[in-house]
Design a protein around this motif. Structure first.
Motif, PDB file in Angstrom:
ATOM      1  N   GLY A  64       0.825  -1.203   0.000  1.00  0.00           N
ATOM      2  CA  GLY A  64       0.000   0.000   0.000  1.00  0.00           C
ATOM      3  C   GLY A  64       0.859   1.251   0.000  1.00  0.00           C
ATOM      4  N   LEU A  65       0.188   2.386  -0.084  1.00  0.00           N
ATOM      5  CA  LEU A  65       0.889   3.665  -0.133  1.00  0.00           C
ATOM      6  C   LEU A  65       0.968   4.290   1.255  1.00  0.00           C
ATOM      7  CD1 LEU A  65      -0.693   5.196  -3.355  1.00  0.00           C
ATOM      8  CD2 LEU A  65       1.606   4.270  -3.094  1.00  0.00           C
ATOM      9  N   PRO A  66       2.119   4.893   1.600  1.00  0.00           N
ATOM     10  CA  PRO A  66       2.223   5.575   2.887  1.00  0.00           C
ATOM     11  C   PRO A  66       1.538   6.942   2.843  1.00  0.00           C
ATOM     12  CG  PRO A  66       4.297   5.739   1.689  1.00  0.00           C
ATOM     13  CD  PRO A  66       3.389   4.888   0.852  1.00  0.00           C
ATOM     14  N   VAL A  67       0.703   7.193   3.826  1.00  0.00           N
ATOM     15  CA  VAL A  67      -0.004   8.476   3.921  1.00  0.00           C
ATOM     16  C   VAL A  67       0.184   9.021   5.335  1.00  0.00           C
ATOM     17  CG1 VAL A  67      -2.232   9.637   3.781  1.00  0.00           C
ATOM     18  CG2 VAL A  67      -1.711   7.765   2.201  1.00  0.00           C
ATOM     19  N   ALA A  68       0.565  10.286   5.427  1.00  0.00           N
ATOM     20  CA  ALA A  68       0.815  10.896   6.739  1.00  0.00           C
ATOM     21  C   ALA A  68      -0.510  11.269   7.402  1.00  0.00           C
ATOM     22  CB  ALA A  68       1.682  12.125   6.587  1.00  0.00           C
ATOM     23  N   GLU A  69      -0.695  10.819   8.632  1.00  0.00           N
ATOM     24  CA  GLU A  69      -1.864  11.186   9.433  1.00  0.00           C
ATOM     25  C   GLU A  69      -1.394  11.578  10.835  1.00  0.00           C
ATOM     26  OE1 GLU A  69      -4.802   8.166   9.580  1.00  0.00           O
ATOM     27  OE2 GLU A  69      -5.301   8.255   7.448  1.00  0.00           O
ATOM     28  N   HIS A  70      -1.573  12.863  11.168  1.00  0.00           N
ATOM     29  CA  HIS A  70      -1.196  13.370  12.488  1.00  0.00           C
ATOM     30  C   HIS A  70       0.264  13.062  12.808  1.00  0.00           C
ATOM     31  CE1 HIS A  70      -5.476  13.951  12.903  1.00  0.00           C
ATOM     32  NE2 HIS A  70      -5.690  12.641  12.809  1.00  0.00           N
ATOM     33  N   GLY A  71       1.102  13.235  11.797  1.00  0.00           N
ATOM     34  CA  GLY A  71       2.525  13.041  12.000  1.00  0.00           C
ATOM     35  C   GLY A  71       2.971  11.599  11.995  1.00  0.00           C
ATOM     36  N   ILE A  72       2.050  10.668  11.682  1.00  0.00           N
ATOM     37  CA  ILE A  72       2.384   9.244  11.635  1.00  0.00           C
ATOM     38  C   ILE A  72       2.099   8.720  10.228  1.00  0.00           C
ATOM     39  CG2 ILE A  72       1.856   6.941  12.538  1.00  0.00           C
ATOM     40  CD1 ILE A  72       1.028   8.261  15.133  1.00  0.00           C
ATOM     41  N   SER A  73       3.005   7.925   9.695  1.00  0.00           N
ATOM     42  CA  SER A  73       2.822   7.343   8.364  1.00  0.00           C
ATOM     43  C   SER A  73       1.982   6.071   8.469  1.00  0.00           C
ATOM     44  CB  SER A  73       4.187   7.011   7.737  1.00  0.00           C
ATOM     45  OG  SER A  73       4.017   6.469   6.454  1.00  0.00           O
ATOM     46  N   ARG A  74       0.866   6.071   7.774  1.00  0.00           N
ATOM     47  CA  ARG A  74       0.009   4.884   7.715  1.00  0.00           C
ATOM     48  C   ARG A  74      -0.024   4.348   6.290  1.00  0.00           C
ATOM     49  NH1 ARG A  74      -2.730   4.337  12.410  1.00  0.00           N
ATOM     50  NH2 ARG A  74      -3.004   6.194  13.721  1.00  0.00           N
ATOM     51  N   TRP A  75      -0.163   3.040   6.188  1.00  0.00           N
ATOM     52  CA  TRP A  75      -0.158   2.388   4.883  1.00  0.00           C
ATOM     53  C   TRP A  75      -1.586   2.103   4.445  1.00  0.00           C
ATOM     54  CZ3 TRP A  75       4.428   1.817   2.327  1.00  0.00           C
ATOM     55  CH2 TRP A  75       5.591   1.998   3.085  1.00  0.00           C
ATOM     56  N   TYR A  76      -1.949   2.640   3.274  1.00  0.00           N
ATOM     57  CA  TYR A  76      -3.274   2.401   2.724  1.00  0.00           C
ATOM     58  C   TYR A  76      -3.200   1.175   1.795  1.00  0.00           C
ATOM     59  CZ  TYR A  76      -5.395   6.728   4.424  1.00  0.00           C
ATOM     60  OH  TYR A  76      -5.910   7.729   5.214  1.00  0.00           O
ATOM     61  N   PRO A  77      -3.863   0.093   2.163  1.00  0.00           N
ATOM     62  CA  PRO A  77      -3.735  -1.151   1.381  1.00  0.00           C
ATOM     63  C   PRO A  77      -4.417  -1.031   0.023  1.00  0.00           C
ATOM     64  CG  PRO A  77      -5.393  -1.403   3.081  1.00  0.00           C
ATOM     65  CD  PRO A  77      -4.746  -0.079   3.331  1.00  0.00           C
ATOM     66  N   PRO A  78      -4.011  -1.877  -0.943  1.00  0.00           N
ATOM     67  CA  PRO A  78      -4.618  -1.845  -2.278  1.00  0.00           C
ATOM     68  C   PRO A  78      -6.050  -2.372  -2.251  1.00  0.00           C
ATOM     69  CG  PRO A  78      -3.116  -3.693  -2.088  1.00  0.00           C
ATOM     70  CD  PRO A  78      -2.945  -2.886  -0.838  1.00  0.00           C
ATOM     71  N   GLU A  79      -6.832  -1.950  -3.230  1.00  0.00           N
ATOM     72  CA  GLU A  79      -8.248  -2.309  -3.264  1.00  0.00           C
ATOM     73  C   GLU A  79      -8.487  -3.777  -3.604  1.00  0.00           C
ATOM     74  OE1 GLU A  79     -10.264  -0.093  -6.242  1.00  0.00           O
ATOM     75  OE2 GLU A  79      -9.052  -0.856  -7.906  1.00  0.00           O
ATOM     76  N   PHE A  80      -7.493  -4.466  -4.226  1.00  0.00           N
ATOM     77  CA  PHE A  80      -7.742  -5.846  -4.650  1.00  0.00           C
ATOM     78  C   PHE A  80      -7.643  -6.845  -3.502  1.00  0.00           C
ATOM     79  CE2 PHE A  80      -3.225  -5.018  -5.717  1.00  0.00           C
ATOM     80  CZ  PHE A  80      -2.605  -5.967  -4.915  1.00  0.00           C
ATOM     81  N   LEU A  81      -7.091  -6.438  -2.354  1.00  0.00           N
ATOM     82  CA  LEU A  81      -7.025  -7.361  -1.229  1.00  0.00           C
ATOM     83  C   LEU A  81      -8.382  -7.434  -0.533  1.00  0.00           C
ATOM     84  CD1 LEU A  81      -3.525  -6.523   0.299  1.00  0.00           C
ATOM     85  CD2 LEU A  81      -4.174  -8.534  -1.046  1.00  0.00           C
ATOM     86  N   PRO A  82      -8.834  -8.618  -0.166  1.00  0.00           N
ATOM     87  CA  PRO A  82     -10.185  -8.770   0.403  1.00  0.00           C
ATOM     88  C   PRO A  82     -10.301  -8.150   1.792  1.00  0.00           C
ATOM     89  CG  PRO A  82      -8.980 -10.840   0.540  1.00  0.00           C
ATOM     90  CD  PRO A  82      -8.134  -9.920  -0.284  1.00  0.00           C
ATOM     91  N   THR A  83     -11.510  -7.708   2.106  1.00  0.00           N
ATOM     92  CA  THR A  83     -11.773  -7.113   3.417  1.00  0.00           C
ATOM     93  C   THR A  83     -12.836  -7.865   4.204  1.00  0.00           C
ATOM     94  OG1 THR A  83     -13.365  -5.584   2.400  1.00  0.00           O
ATOM     95  CG2 THR A  83     -11.103  -4.808   2.645  1.00  0.00           C
ATOM     96  N   GLY A  84     -13.415  -8.911   3.634  1.00  0.00           N
ATOM     97  CA  GLY A  84     -14.435  -9.683   4.332  1.00  0.00           C
ATOM     98  C   GLY A  84     -14.827 -10.895   3.521  1.00  0.00           C
TER      99      GLY A  84
END
Length: 335
Positions: A64-84
């Motif tokens: 996934g892509l790293p996105v800064a949130e409140h000074g912390i880098s979070r990884w946004y996973p790709p849409e093709f990976l299942p969520t349920g």
């Protein structure tokens, strides 16, 4: 552990039925049907199927892509990976991926998560790849990653392919030719771009149905042999008359290749138990026991693959000799 396609299907189905979410690696030559088998298991068990080609991804595509949130880098996973839901996450061509991608996949395979993503609980992680001896452009699989898998090897097998081909209604002449020349089911030729494989023969069936040359799918040598075999069909009696019970006076040609064409053609064309029985009686009057066995084995594979078990039961009630052959063929198919 080396398995035929049917044996592999049964093994993987047992993992699903017993709810054993063990990461599993399927090895085998190109074109043998690894991904098709997994897709069929997903469909048969009403599971979602997500096919991921690691060799076509960059590390950020999986993590996934790293996105800064409140000074912390979070990884946004790709849409093709299942969520349920429930399903199979299939990592195809896993060892064609460079070591960096295999390392990225290692966490997903072992821990069922990568970056901030976590695989839902009711998902299986299976993978597939070619071997070095298949002349495929593959990387060595790191020992830590290999140790996280069950390892199954699939090999080409004519009986398994015949059952699949009959169930998919592949052209009867393709099936008859490979019954006559089963060694051409899978014949890797690294010097040619096209060569025979189960996948290539399925493409060839589509070409042949359209009246096109099959050589672009299976190669020039196999294509020339198949073309010569097709010309033998001109020597066949009217198979439609035989199936309808009007075979009296028609003779089975003595040439072995023509007999293969006739026997497999009758089994492939029989629409129901009545037609199948008419063909059996005709063959019984003019062919030896080996041809009857070939006819019944092909017929049983077809009816089982298409779910026409009632026709098999009706056949067994028509003739004691036929019942014995049908029973033997069914036992072999299930073994």
């Amino acid at each position: 552990m080396t398995l035929t396609p049917i044996e592999l299907q049964r093994y993987l189905s047992a993992l699903v039925e017993q709810n054993l979410p063990l990461s599993t690696m399927i090895w085998g030559p190109p074109g043998v049907g690894k991904s098709s088998i997994v897709a069929q298991i997903a469909q048969a068990n009403e599971l979602e199927f997500v096919d991921v080609r690691l060799s076509q991804l960059a590390p950020t595509d999986l993590r996934g892509l790293p996105v800064a949130e409140h000074g912390i880098s979070r990884w946004y996973p790709p849409e093709f990976l299942p969520t349920g839901g429930r399903g199979i996450l299939f990592l195809d061509e896993v060892n064609m991926a460079p070591p960096t991608m295999q390392g990225m996949a290692q966490q997903l395979i072992l821990d069922r998560k990568v970056g901030s993503y976590e695989l839902p609980p009711h998902w299986f992680v299976w993978a597939a790849g070619n071997r070095k001896e298949d002349r495929a452009s593959v990387f060595d699989m790191p020992a830590p990653l290999a140790n996280r898998f069950l390892h199954l090897t699939v090999r080409s097998d004519f009986d398994s392919w015949r059952s699949y081909a009959l169930g998919r209604n592949l052209h009867e002449q393709i099936i008859a030719f490979l019954t006559f020349r089963p060694e051409l089911l899978h014949k890797l030729d690294p010097t040619q771009p096209a060569w025979p494989s189960p996948r290539a023969w399925e493409m060839a069936s589509g070409l042949h149905n359209a009246g096109l040359d099959v050589a672009p799918a299976i190669g020039e040598a196999a294509g020339a042999e198949f073309a010569a075999f097709v010309r033998l069909y001109e020597q066949l009696p009217d198979l439609g008359d035989v199936l309808d019970g009007g075979g009296l006076g028609l003779r089975l040609p003595p040439e072995p290749s023509v007999r293969y064409a006739a026997v497999v053609g009758l089994a492939a064309r029989a629409r129901d138990a009545a037609q199948a029985y008419n063909a059996f009686r005709w063959l019984a009057n003019g062919a030896g026991p080996e041809w009857l066995q070939l006819y019944v084995a092909t017929l049983v594979s077809k009816f089982q693959a298409q779910g026409h078990l009632a026709d098999l039961v009706e056949l067994m009630q028509r003739d004691p000799e036929l019942a014995g052959l049908v029973g033997s063929a069914a036992e072999l198919a299930e073994a």
